[in-house]
Design an enzyme around this catalytic site. Structure first.
Site, PDB file in Angstrom:
ATOM      1  N   ASP A   1     -11.928 -11.384  17.509  1.00 18.84           N
ATOM      2  CA  ASP A   1     -12.089 -12.190  16.300  1.00 18.84           C
ATOM      3  C   ASP A   1     -13.154 -13.264  16.536  1.00 18.84           C
ATOM      4  O   ASP A   1     -14.093 -13.381  15.752  1.00 18.84           O
ATOM      5  CB  ASP A   1     -10.759 -12.810  15.865  1.00 18.84           C
TER       6      ASP A   1
ATOM      7  N   SER B   1      -2.833 -17.919  -3.262  1.00 17.03           N
ATOM      8  CA  SER B   1      -2.117 -17.964  -1.995  1.00 17.03           C
ATOM      9  C   SER B   1      -0.676 -17.536  -2.216  1.00 17.03           C
ATOM     10  O   SER B   1      -0.090 -17.825  -3.254  1.00 17.03           O
ATOM     11  CB  SER B   1      -2.143 -19.386  -1.421  1.00 17.03           C
TER      12      SER B   1
ATOM     13  N   LYS C   1     -15.396 -13.261   7.722  1.00 13.37           N
ATOM     14  CA  LYS C   1     -15.533 -12.333   8.841  1.00 13.37           C
ATOM     15  C   LYS C   1     -14.192 -12.196   9.580  1.00 13.37           C
ATOM     16  O   LYS C   1     -13.385 -13.143   9.560  1.00 13.37           O
ATOM     17  CB  LYS C   1     -16.643 -12.795   9.779  1.00 13.37           C
TER      18      LYS C   1
END
Length: 313
Positions: free
Chosen positions: A170, A37, A92
């Site tokens: 989305d 991250s 996704k």
């Protein structure tokens, strides 16, 4: 490979915390060995790194990575990970464009590693029973209603409004991942209207008309401005009754009678994804279905863009 697959989780945003970490911990196929991250966030005292290049340079033994970054930056990261010989799980949507995902699929095949384009909504409990029921019937028409409050589900996620961020598609691509799985015939975009806030680059709402190869119409209604009850429903009228998948695919109703239901949202979806990822890694194959992404790309190609009022979170 029989020992747990050593996994690094890349991109420690909301979806990583809400879904990936619990699913990894609950399963037996994967051993989480690191997080990656920009904020350098550790989980349970595990090693953490600022990027995948730092991870590779560390010498830490890694077999696979799950990429939870925004789609706009994912291709380069995935390409590098494939080059390291790591198996790759793509959150996704699997990429910002079709070309990116196809290139990653080809790169993974050339390297001999597994690539998984994950579609979590396909793993909702009602999806496979719905697919089996529809396979034996003639679809007359269908309606997809996916309306949610962006302020609740995507707080502070400015990337979703940028080019390649998909906007209302989305979540809308979740609906399309189910529709492309359960409907027995291919379907294509006929018309589309995309409402784009004047201060944003991606749509906040959309109305799409698809038609399948036998002429059945599939209407789609998406909206990020939904307040109150949220709607994630697919209704399919057939020659032998009407099927309704609601709550994102977790509740299946046929002719008004509930056939399958679970109380928890996303019941089993991410555990199902990790079970599938582990299976393809051990089998030495990939699972890269681009049909939901292709449907979204076609909507953007054929859609009429309508400027609407600015969106301010």
């Amino acid at each position: 490979m029989t020992a747990p697959i050593r996994l690094a989780l890349v991109g420690m945003g909301k979806i990583a915390h809400d879904q990936h970490l619990p699913a990894i911990a609950a399963g037996q196929s994967f051993d989480l060995v690191a997080t990656v991250s920009r904020s350098g966030e550790s989980v349970g005292g595990l090693p953490f790194f600022r990027d995948v290049y730092e991870l590779a340079a560390s010498g830490l033994e890694v077999d696979a990575v799950s990429l939870c970054t925004p789609p706009q930056v994912r291709r380069a990261i995935a390409q590098y990970c494939i080059g390291q010989g790591w198996h790759v799980f793509l959150e996704k949507p699997p990429g910002a464009t079709l070309a990116e995902v196809i290139a990653l699929r080809d790169a993974a095949a050339a390297k001999g590693v597994s690539l998984f384009a994950s579609w979590h909504s396909r793993y909702a409990d009602g999806v496979e029973p719905a697919r089996a029921w529809l396979a034996e019937r003639e679809v007359k028409r269908a309606k997809i209603t996916w309306r949610e409050d962006v302020r609740v589900w995507h707080p502070g996620q400015d990337w979703i409004w940028e080019p390649g961020g998909f906007g209302v598609f989305d979540p809308g691509i979740n609906a399309l991942s189910i529709a492309t799985r359960i409907l027995p015939r291919p379907f294509f975009v006929e018309t589309a209207e995309l409402d784009v806030p004047s201060n944003r680059a991606a749509p906040i709402a959309a109305r799409v008309s698809f038609r399948d190869t036998a002429g059945a119409e599939i209407a789609m209604d998406l909206d990020f401005r939904q307040e109150g009850p949220q709607h994630w429903d697919i209704e399919v009228e057939t020659d032998d009754g009407t099927l309704l998948l609601s709550k994102g695919g977790s509740v299946l109703t046929i002719d008004g009678k509930e056939a399958l239901a679970h109380d928890a949202d996303l019941h089993g979806e991410y555990p199902g994804l990790y079970h599938r990822f582990g299976a393809i890694v051990r089998a030495g194959v990939s699972d890269v279905d681009v049909s939901p992404l292709r449907a979204v790309a076609d909507v953007f190609l054929r859609g009429r863009h309508i400027s609407v009022e600015p969106f301010v979170e």
